[in-house]
Scaffold this motif. Structure first.
Motif, PDB file in Angstrom:
ATOM      1  N   LEU A  72       0.854  -1.186   0.000  1.00 21.47           N
ATOM      2  CA  LEU A  72       0.000   0.000   0.000  1.00 21.47           C
ATOM      3  C   LEU A  72       0.890   1.237   0.000  1.00 21.47           C
ATOM      4  CD1 LEU A  72      -3.118   0.480   0.203  1.00 21.47           C
ATOM      5  CD2 LEU A  72      -2.762   0.914   2.634  1.00 21.47           C
ATOM      6  N   SER A  73       0.773   2.066  -1.016  1.00 20.62           N
ATOM      7  CA  SER A  73       1.600   3.273  -1.113  1.00 20.62           C
ATOM      8  C   SER A  73       1.177   4.287  -0.056  1.00 20.62           C
ATOM      9  CB  SER A  73       1.473   3.894  -2.499  1.00 20.62           C
ATOM     10  OG  SER A  73       0.167   4.460  -2.665  1.00 20.62           O
ATOM     11  N   HIS A  74       2.042   5.287   0.167  1.00 27.25           N
ATOM     12  CA  HIS A  74       1.719   6.331   1.132  1.00 27.25           C
ATOM     13  C   HIS A  74       0.450   7.077   0.725  1.00 27.25           C
ATOM     14  CE1 HIS A  74       4.791   6.785   4.318  1.00 27.25           C
ATOM     15  NE2 HIS A  74       5.536   6.078   3.492  1.00 27.25           N
ATOM     16  N   SER A  75       0.310   7.381  -0.548  1.00 27.20           N
ATOM     17  CA  SER A  75      -0.885   8.116  -0.975  1.00 27.20           C
ATOM     18  C   SER A  75      -2.135   7.267  -0.808  1.00 27.20           C
ATOM     19  CB  SER A  75      -0.734   8.585  -2.427  1.00 27.20           C
ATOM     20  OG  SER A  75      -0.520   7.483  -3.292  1.00 27.20           O
ATOM     21  N   ALA A  76      -2.061   5.974  -1.136  1.00 30.00           N
ATOM     22  CA  ALA A  76      -3.220   5.095  -0.978  1.00 30.00           C
ATOM     23  C   ALA A  76      -3.553   4.887   0.500  1.00 30.00           C
ATOM     24  CB  ALA A  76      -2.956   3.749  -1.650  1.00 30.00           C
ATOM     25  N   TYR A  77      -2.521   4.768   1.316  1.00 30.40           N
ATOM     26  CA  TYR A  77      -2.720   4.625   2.767  1.00 30.40           C
ATOM     27  C   TYR A  77      -3.394   5.878   3.337  1.00 30.40           C
ATOM     28  CZ  TYR A  77      -0.779   5.937   7.357  1.00 30.40           C
ATOM     29  OH  TYR A  77      -0.590   6.446   8.608  1.00 30.40           O
ATOM     30  N   PHE A  78      -2.933   7.061   2.903  1.00 37.43           N
ATOM     31  CA  PHE A  78      -3.563   8.298   3.385  1.00 37.43           C
ATOM     32  C   PHE A  78      -5.028   8.356   2.974  1.00 37.43           C
ATOM     33  CE2 PHE A  78      -5.062  12.539   2.234  1.00 37.43           C
ATOM     34  CZ  PHE A  78      -5.068  13.138   3.487  1.00 37.43           C
ATOM     35  N   ARG A  79      -5.318   8.048   1.719  1.00 34.23           N
ATOM     36  CA  ARG A  79      -6.699   8.143   1.236  1.00 34.23           C
ATOM     37  C   ARG A  79      -7.603   7.157   1.982  1.00 34.23           C
ATOM     38  NH1 ARG A  79      -4.085   8.131  -3.822  1.00 34.23           N
ATOM     39  NH2 ARG A  79      -4.845   5.997  -4.237  1.00 34.23           N
ATOM     40  N   THR A  80      -7.095   5.959   2.248  1.00 28.08           N
ATOM     41  CA  THR A  80      -7.901   4.970   2.978  1.00 28.08           C
ATOM     42  C   THR A  80      -8.176   5.438   4.402  1.00 28.08           C
ATOM     43  OG1 THR A  80      -6.865   3.217   1.663  1.00 28.08           O
ATOM     44  CG2 THR A  80      -8.090   2.543   3.620  1.00 28.08           C
ATOM     45  N   ALA A  81      -7.140   5.971   5.061  1.00 25.97           N
ATOM     46  CA  ALA A  81      -7.318   6.460   6.431  1.00 25.97           C
ATOM     47  C   ALA A  81      -8.268   7.655   6.466  1.00 25.97           C
ATOM     48  CB  ALA A  81      -5.969   6.839   7.037  1.00 25.97           C
ATOM     49  N   ALA A  82      -8.142   8.555   5.492  1.00 22.22           N
ATOM     50  CA  ALA A  82      -9.035   9.713   5.445  1.00 22.22           C
ATOM     51  C   ALA A  82     -10.477   9.279   5.198  1.00 22.22           C
ATOM     52  CB  ALA A  82      -8.573  10.675   4.347  1.00 22.22           C
ATOM     53  N   THR A  83     -10.662   8.282   4.329  1.00 18.82           N
ATOM     54  CA  THR A  83     -12.007   7.760   4.070  1.00 18.82           C
ATOM     55  C   THR A  83     -12.599   7.152   5.334  1.00 18.82           C
ATOM     56  OG1 THR A  83     -11.433   7.308   1.762  1.00 18.82           O
ATOM     57  CG2 THR A  83     -13.349   6.149   2.671  1.00 18.82           C
ATOM     58  N   LEU A  84     -11.808   6.352   6.028  1.00 22.28           N
ATOM     59  CA  LEU A  84     -12.303   5.756   7.266  1.00 22.28           C
ATOM     60  C   LEU A  84     -12.621   6.828   8.298  1.00 22.28           C
ATOM     61  CD1 LEU A  84     -12.935   3.268   8.980  1.00 22.28           C
ATOM     62  CD2 LEU A  84     -10.521   3.216   9.663  1.00 22.28           C
ATOM     63  N   ALA A  85     -11.825   7.883   8.348  1.00 29.73           N
ATOM     64  CA  ALA A  85     -12.097   8.973   9.289  1.00 29.73           C
ATOM     65  C   ALA A  85     -13.483   9.567   9.044  1.00 29.73           C
ATOM     66  CB  ALA A  85     -11.021  10.050   9.170  1.00 29.73           C
ATOM     67  N   HIS A  86     -13.838   9.719   7.779  1.00 30.91           N
ATOM     68  CA  HIS A  86     -15.188  10.212   7.451  1.00 30.91           C
ATOM     69  C   HIS A  86     -16.253   9.212   7.893  1.00 30.91           C
ATOM     70  CE1 HIS A  86     -14.560  13.931   5.160  1.00 30.91           C
ATOM     71  NE2 HIS A  86     -13.448  13.377   4.689  1.00 30.91           N
ATOM     72  N   ARG A  87     -16.001   7.923   7.685  1.00 24.83           N
ATOM     73  CA  ARG A  87     -16.987   6.920   8.086  1.00 24.83           C
ATOM     74  C   ARG A  87     -17.170   6.918   9.606  1.00 24.83           C
ATOM     75  NH1 ARG A  87     -16.968   7.565   3.302  1.00 24.83           N
ATOM     76  NH2 ARG A  87     -16.652   5.942   1.715  1.00 24.83           N
TER      77      ARG A  87
END
Length: 582
Positions: A72-87
């Motif tokens: 998992l790249s840094h950008s993909a990891y950030f986007r996944t974490a940000a998405t979960l934060a919204h959830r």
């Protein structure tokens, strides 16, 4: 810089420290008010853990998390974490100060959940994945968790409790039928878009961010409440420790910074569980904050570790001494290309001095190190590396520049160098206190100083030496096992009149759990029956490997306390037994 270049340091600690913390240096300090205490902090540390997550977006396609064949790249990891934060905010109503519990092995989802939660001001509660169902239930109820994120094994053990507790759950990597109130990770996270950002949140450095549970001598786990500042201090402290060790060899600051900038991007093999402060705070945080790659292991396996070092070109490992010993003793060590490995550090348990000579014989170009800290001070307090470690392998190292350490007598008076007393710590990593345990918090502090309960001394140059543990604790392969907790569980068997739980020396794990049991007259319980009684009460790693019975009264002093040193000698448990593994 190779191990072969290590020689006697020619520069004093004071000279090196003055250069490192000078104005304009990455290790510059400033003094700020931390909850009423003037505290030296790293001036250039990130302001909070949200900023650490946001920095990952800047590292783009560089790998951030590796698990098995998953990258998992840094950008993909950030986007996944940000998405979960919204959830978390939109679907579960998690807000600042709410507790989000994590109970799983070292999966990428552990890391994503941690940063998603802390970035919106929630307090993460890492639960020990080795805990029994009863212990997990305690962690959830004591923290009053608003949400649980857990893998299949933890959910299975809690399936009967979750509906009663009313805690919703997100199931990670689970193919089983989910308990009522649980949803799958995939369903919750859903689509991850390319332009997602974090939800708005207002955070301050001294806001609480995590509760790491550590057992007390009473056997009841206590939650060490850590702030953002507590944890981000580790990011700079680890770099500082390495820099200081190298400058002690003769490098000036400009040469040092040039050398460190030329090093390859860090690829760290994470062999320690993330629910430990060492795994989370001294391994995970600095790796991701510095744009490195965290290679996760489900559990320790020597052959798998050697394979991952070669495949992922791992540059550093922090492990408990038992793991390092097993790796160095592996008959397949020379079958793998380990040339990428630059640093091998031990933590979580005292390292035997002979580990240095064994490592130098097998991995001559690797810089060695170890450190000292505890859950209550957010892991890093002292660092010992490079030539300092070679010359002082029995030392835990010198304090990092933001940390003060004193050794005091029973009356609290500071002792001179060389005299043994209790170790006290002060600095930006010291916890806010124990979660909803004001009495325990008061006992843990002497003014602004954290009482460690460990006994040791400082030498003339400020290097710390640990000589004993004042707390009654067994450290088995880096896992803290508190004797009183195991004793309490044994005592629940109706045939047991008295019991003493002791550390039995072991060549690989450091210590194993031993129990000396006195049964009531006319009663006797075979070891297997006693273990069966214990399995439903305590985690498997706390089960005694050695059980002996006695008809004699257990030795106690005038105050009624067990004389465990005498008992260990009586049982022949004062030295490591011969290796009979074949």
């Amino acid at each position: 810089m190779t191990q072969a270049q290590v020689q006697h340091p020619v520069r004093s600690m004071a000279t090196v420290t003055a250069q490192l913390v000078a104005g304009g240096s990455p290790f510059e300090m400033e003094t700020v008010d931390v909850n009423g205490v003037s505290t030296r902090v790293w001036k250039h540390a990130p302001p909070d853990l949200r900023a650490v997550l946001e920095s990952s977006a800047q590292h783009g396609g560089t790998p951030a998390l590796v698990y098995g064949d998953e990258h998992l790249s840094h950008s993909a990891y950030f986007r996944t974490a940000a998405t979960l934060a919204h959830r978390l905010t939109d679907q579960y109503g998690v807000s600042k100060g709410d507790r989000v519990a994590i109970a799983m092995r070292n999966y990428p989802e552990w890391v994503v959940t941690f940063f998603a939660a802390v970035s919106i001001g929630a307090i993460v509660v890492p639960l020990n994945s080795w805990w029994s169902a009863e212990e997990l239930r305690f962690g959830l109820t004591d923290s009053e968790a608003a949400l649980l994120v857990a893998d299949e094994e933890r959910l299975r053990s809690l399936s009967a409790d979750l509906p009663e507790l009313g805690v919703p759950a997100i199931a990670v990597r689970s193919g089983a039928q989910l308990p009522r109130g649980a949803r799958s990770w995939e369903e919750v996270v859903g689509e991850v878009t390319g332009d997602v950002g974090l939800p708005p949140a207002e955070l301050a450095p001294d806001d609480p961010a995590a509760i790491f549970y550590t057992s007390g001598t009473t056997g009841v786990p206590k939650g060490a409440l850590s702030s953002h500042r507590n944890m981000i201090s580790n990011i700079v402290s680890g770099q500082y420790g390495r820099a200081r060790s190298l400058m002690r060899l003769g490098l000036d600051l400009p040469d040092l910074l040039e050398y460190m900038a030329a090093l390859p991007t860090q690829v760290i093999l994470c062999v320690l569980p993330l629910f430990h402060t060492t795994g989370a705070q001294t391994v995970m945080l600095p790796t991701l904050a510095n744009g490195g790659t965290l290679v996760l292991m489900y559990k320790w396996d020597t052959d798998e570790a050697l394979r991952l070092i070669e495949r992922e070109r791992v540059t550093a490992i922090t492990a408990v001494p038992a793991m390092i010993s097993q790796m160095l003793a592996s008959p397949r060590l020379d079958d793998h290309d380990l040339s990428s490995l630059l640093t091998l550090a031990s933590g979580g348990a005292p390292a035997a001095p002979d580990l240095v000579s064994r490592a130098r014989n097998h991995l001559t170009d690797v810089l060695l190190g170890q450190g000292y800290g505890l859950t209550e001070c957010s892991a890093t307090a002292t660092v010992n590396g490079a030539s300092d470690y070679v010359l002082r392998p029995e030392s835990a190292g010198a304090p990092v520049a933001t940390v003060d350490i004193v050794v005091v007598d029973p009356g609290g008076a500071e002792l001179p160098a060389g005299e043994v007393g209790e170790i006290l710590i002060r600095g930006p990593g010291v916890m806010l206190g124990y979660w909803r345990r004001p009495d325990a918090t008061a006992e843990a502090f002497s003014g602004a100083w954290l009482r460690t309960g460990d006994l040791g001394y400082l030498d003339q140059e400020g290097f710390l030496y640990i000589v004993d543990r004042a707390k009654d604790v067994i450290i088995r392969g880096g896992e803290n096992i508190y004797c009183a907790e195991v004793e309490a569980a044994v005592h629940e068997h109706p045939a047991v009149a008295d019991v003493a739980v002791l550390g039995v020396p072991h060549e690989v794990f450091g210590e194993e759990v031993g129990a000396v049991v006195r049964f009531w007259e006319g009663q006797h319980v075979p070891p297997e029956e006693l273990l069966s009684h214990l399995r439903s009460r305590i985690a498997p790693f706390k089960l005694p490997e050695h059980i002996r019975s006695t008809a004699e009264e257990l030795p106690r002093n005038a105050a009624g306390k067990l004389m465990k040193k005498q008992l260990k000698e009586q049982q022949g448990w004062s030295s490591a037994p011969p290796d009979t593994s074949g």
